[in-house]
Design a protein around this motif. Structure first.
Motif, PDB file in Angstrom:
ATOM      1  N   SER A 193       0.820  -1.209   0.000  1.00  0.00           N
ATOM      2  CA  SER A 193       0.000   0.000   0.000  1.00  0.00           C
ATOM      3  C   SER A 193       0.858   1.266   0.000  1.00  0.00           C
ATOM      4  CB  SER A 193      -0.955   0.001   1.196  1.00  0.00           C
ATOM      5  OG  SER A 193      -0.234   0.114   2.399  1.00  0.00           O
ATOM      6  N   THR A 194       2.174   1.097  -0.177  1.00  0.00           N
ATOM      7  CA  THR A 194       3.096   2.233  -0.213  1.00  0.00           C
ATOM      8  C   THR A 194       3.905   2.186  -1.510  1.00  0.00           C
ATOM      9  OG1 THR A 194       5.013   1.140   0.809  1.00  0.00           O
ATOM     10  CG2 THR A 194       3.320   2.023   2.306  1.00  0.00           C
ATOM     11  N   SER A 195       4.837   3.101  -1.653  1.00  0.00           N
ATOM     12  CA  SER A 195       5.687   3.122  -2.847  1.00  0.00           C
ATOM     13  C   SER A 195       6.991   2.352  -2.644  1.00  0.00           C
ATOM     14  CB  SER A 195       5.999   4.562  -3.246  1.00  0.00           C
ATOM     15  OG  SER A 195       6.682   5.222  -2.200  1.00  0.00           O
ATOM     16  N   ALA A 196       7.141   1.685  -1.504  1.00  0.00           N
ATOM     17  CA  ALA A 196       8.350   0.909  -1.224  1.00  0.00           C
ATOM     18  C   ALA A 196       8.259  -0.479  -1.853  1.00  0.00           C
ATOM     19  CB  ALA A 196       8.569   0.772   0.282  1.00  0.00           C
ATOM     20  N   CYS A 197       9.398  -1.031  -2.169  1.00  0.00           N
ATOM     21  CA  CYS A 197       9.492  -2.403  -2.674  1.00  0.00           C
ATOM     22  C   CYS A 197       9.881  -3.305  -1.513  1.00  0.00           C
ATOM     23  CB  CYS A 197      10.555  -2.468  -3.778  1.00  0.00           C
ATOM     24  SG  CYS A 197      10.858  -4.122  -4.416  1.00  0.00           S
ATOM     25  N   LEU A 198       9.248  -4.452  -1.409  1.00  0.00           N
ATOM     26  CA  LEU A 198       9.603  -5.379  -0.342  1.00  0.00           C
ATOM     27  C   LEU A 198      10.759  -6.267  -0.785  1.00  0.00           C
ATOM     28  CD1 LEU A 198       8.755  -6.367   2.519  1.00  0.00           C
ATOM     29  CD2 LEU A 198       7.571  -8.207   1.355  1.00  0.00           C
ATOM     30  N   LEU A 199      11.781  -6.361   0.063  1.00  0.00           N
ATOM     31  CA  LEU A 199      12.866  -7.327  -0.090  1.00  0.00           C
ATOM     32  C   LEU A 199      12.606  -8.384   0.963  1.00  0.00           C
ATOM     33  CD1 LEU A 199      15.988  -4.950  -0.259  1.00  0.00           C
ATOM     34  CD2 LEU A 199      14.429  -5.603  -2.094  1.00  0.00           C
ATOM     35  N   SER A 200      12.494  -9.638   0.560  1.00  0.00           N
ATOM     36  CA  SER A 200      12.025 -10.642   1.502  1.00  0.00           C
ATOM     37  C   SER A 200      12.649 -12.003   1.276  1.00  0.00           C
ATOM     38  CB  SER A 200      10.506 -10.774   1.353  1.00  0.00           C
ATOM     39  OG  SER A 200       9.998 -11.799   2.163  1.00  0.00           O
ATOM     40  N   GLU A 201      12.742 -12.752   2.371  1.00  0.00           N
ATOM     41  CA  GLU A 201      13.079 -14.164   2.270  1.00  0.00           C
ATOM     42  C   GLU A 201      11.928 -14.858   1.536  1.00  0.00           C
ATOM     43  OE1 GLU A 201      15.456 -15.326   6.227  1.00  0.00           O
ATOM     44  OE2 GLU A 201      13.413 -14.620   6.589  1.00  0.00           O
ATOM     45  N   PRO A 202      12.187 -16.038   0.954  1.00  0.00           N
ATOM     46  CA  PRO A 202      11.117 -16.740   0.237  1.00  0.00           C
ATOM     47  C   PRO A 202      10.054 -17.269   1.189  1.00  0.00           C
ATOM     48  CG  PRO A 202      13.115 -18.067   0.288  1.00  0.00           C
ATOM     49  CD  PRO A 202      13.463 -16.741   0.900  1.00  0.00           C
ATOM     50  N   GLY A 203       8.882 -17.532   0.637  1.00  0.00           N
ATOM     51  CA  GLY A 203       7.793 -18.091   1.429  1.00  0.00           C
ATOM     52  C   GLY A 203       6.529 -18.175   0.611  1.00  0.00           C
ATOM     53  N   ASP A 204       5.459 -18.618   1.247  1.00  0.00           N
ATOM     54  CA  ASP A 204       4.156 -18.712   0.599  1.00  0.00           C
ATOM     55  C   ASP A 204       3.514 -17.321   0.656  1.00  0.00           C
ATOM     56  OD1 ASP A 204       1.675 -19.278  -0.381  1.00  0.00           O
ATOM     57  OD2 ASP A 204       1.046 -20.517   1.310  1.00  0.00           O
ATOM     58  N   THR A 205       3.551 -16.620  -0.455  1.00  0.00           N
ATOM     59  CA  THR A 205       3.144 -15.218  -0.469  1.00  0.00           C
ATOM     60  C   THR A 205       1.928 -14.957  -1.359  1.00  0.00           C
ATOM     61  OG1 THR A 205       4.711 -14.806  -2.255  1.00  0.00           O
ATOM     62  CG2 THR A 205       5.485 -14.401  -0.006  1.00  0.00           C
ATOM     63  N   TRP A 206       1.148 -15.992  -1.681  1.00  0.00           N
ATOM     64  CA  TRP A 206      -0.018 -15.812  -2.541  1.00  0.00           C
ATOM     65  C   TRP A 206      -0.880 -14.675  -2.019  1.00  0.00           C
ATOM     66  CZ3 TRP A 206      -5.213 -15.595  -2.056  1.00  0.00           C
ATOM     67  CH2 TRP A 206      -5.943 -15.652  -3.238  1.00  0.00           C
ATOM     68  N   PRO A 207      -1.359 -13.823  -2.856  1.00  0.00           N
ATOM     69  CA  PRO A 207      -1.360 -13.787  -4.318  1.00  0.00           C
ATOM     70  C   PRO A 207      -0.146 -13.050  -4.906  1.00  0.00           C
ATOM     71  CG  PRO A 207      -2.760 -12.044  -3.551  1.00  0.00           C
ATOM     72  CD  PRO A 207      -2.237 -12.778  -2.321  1.00  0.00           C
ATOM     73  N   PHE A 208       0.771 -12.649  -4.051  1.00  0.00           N
ATOM     74  CA  PHE A 208       1.970 -11.960  -4.533  1.00  0.00           C
ATOM     75  C   PHE A 208       2.970 -12.989  -5.081  1.00  0.00           C
ATOM     76  CE2 PHE A 208       0.112  -9.277  -1.271  1.00  0.00           C
ATOM     77  CZ  PHE A 208       0.089  -8.052  -1.896  1.00  0.00           C
ATOM     78  N   VAL A 209       3.662 -12.607  -6.157  1.00  0.00           N
ATOM     79  CA  VAL A 209       4.600 -13.505  -6.833  1.00  0.00           C
ATOM     80  C   VAL A 209       6.011 -12.929  -6.707  1.00  0.00           C
ATOM     81  CG1 VAL A 209       5.224 -14.499  -9.078  1.00  0.00           C
ATOM     82  CG2 VAL A 209       2.805 -14.201  -8.459  1.00  0.00           C
ATOM     83  N   ALA A 210       6.941 -13.796  -6.332  1.00  0.00           N
ATOM     84  CA  ALA A 210       8.344 -13.383  -6.196  1.00  0.00           C
ATOM     85  C   ALA A 210       8.866 -12.807  -7.508  1.00  0.00           C
ATOM     86  CB  ALA A 210       9.201 -14.574  -5.773  1.00  0.00           C
ATOM     87  N   GLU A 211       9.640 -11.766  -7.399  1.00  0.00           N
ATOM     88  CA  GLU A 211      10.281 -11.047  -8.507  1.00  0.00           C
ATOM     89  C   GLU A 211       9.301 -10.279  -9.378  1.00  0.00           C
ATOM     90  OE1 GLU A 211      13.277 -10.860  -7.759  1.00  0.00           O
ATOM     91  OE2 GLU A 211      13.307 -12.651  -6.532  1.00  0.00           O
ATOM     92  N   GLU A 212       8.004 -10.448  -9.124  1.00  0.00           N
ATOM     93  CA  GLU A 212       6.989  -9.664  -9.818  1.00  0.00           C
ATOM     94  C   GLU A 212       6.374  -8.631  -8.872  1.00  0.00           C
ATOM     95  OE1 GLU A 212       2.745 -10.541 -12.024  1.00  0.00           O
ATOM     96  OE2 GLU A 212       4.286 -12.097 -12.074  1.00  0.00           O
ATOM     97  N   HIS A 213       6.179  -9.036  -7.612  1.00  0.00           N
ATOM     98  CA  HIS A 213       5.553  -8.165  -6.615  1.00  0.00           C
ATOM     99  C   HIS A 213       6.459  -7.876  -5.422  1.00  0.00           C
ATOM    100  CE1 HIS A 213       2.044 -10.298  -8.537  1.00  0.00           C
ATOM    101  NE2 HIS A 213       1.960  -9.047  -8.954  1.00  0.00           N
ATOM    102  N   TYR A 214       7.550  -8.566  -5.309  1.00  0.00           N
ATOM    103  CA  TYR A 214       8.568  -8.308  -4.293  1.00  0.00           C
ATOM    104  C   TYR A 214       9.870  -8.958  -4.754  1.00  0.00           C
ATOM    105  CZ  TYR A 214       7.846 -13.099  -2.626  1.00  0.00           C
ATOM    106  OH  TYR A 214       7.762 -14.463  -2.537  1.00  0.00           O
TER     107      TYR A 214
END
Length: 129
Positions: free
Chosen positions: A45-66
């Motif tokens: 909900s902000t203009s920041a990008c999340l840098l995160s360890e891997p995990g079950d992040t549905w509906p967000f997709v790694a490298e597309e949404h973080y």
């Protein structure tokens, strides 16, 4: 150094700090398989990008949404810190990913969740009786 800042608070206070950041770093507090997706929703909900360890992040997709970093351990902390530093240098890519995450967050309203997930699940349950 000056690349990272610890932020705290809640609500608008925290979101304001995230809006003024390039990225938000998420490292789990313990070695668990579950993923704290509330952090994804909060950052989306902000203009920041999340840098995160891997995990079950549905509906967000790694490298597309973080952006992902490898799972942090005491054995690899130096490599992970270099990886974070490198990701932070990709400002244009981080902004694109943050924007894509924001679009996912905007889509997932209560009406959308009810229409796309809850009502179809209830209909299938009713049909199975």
């Amino acid at each position: 150094g000056n690349l990272l800042k610890s932020v705290s608070g809640y609500g608008r206070q925290l979101l304001s700090q995230l809006d003024n950041a390039h990225a938000s770093l998420y490292i789990a507090h313990s070695d668990v398989e579950s993923y704290s997706t509330w952090r994804l929703w909060q950052v989306a909900s902000t203009s920041a990008c999340l840098l995160s360890e891997p995990g079950d992040t549905w509906p967000f997709v790694a490298e597309e949404h973080y952006m992902t970093i490898e799972k942090f351990t005491l054995d690899n902390f130096w490599n992970v810190s270099l990886q974070i530093r490198e990701l932070l240098s990709r400002k244009a890519q981080m902004l694109t990913i943050a924007s894509q995450a924001h679009e996912v967050a905007r889509k997932f309203t209560l009406d959308h969740v009810n229409r796309e997930y809850l009502l179809p699940a209830l209909a299938r349950l009713a049909e199975s009786r």
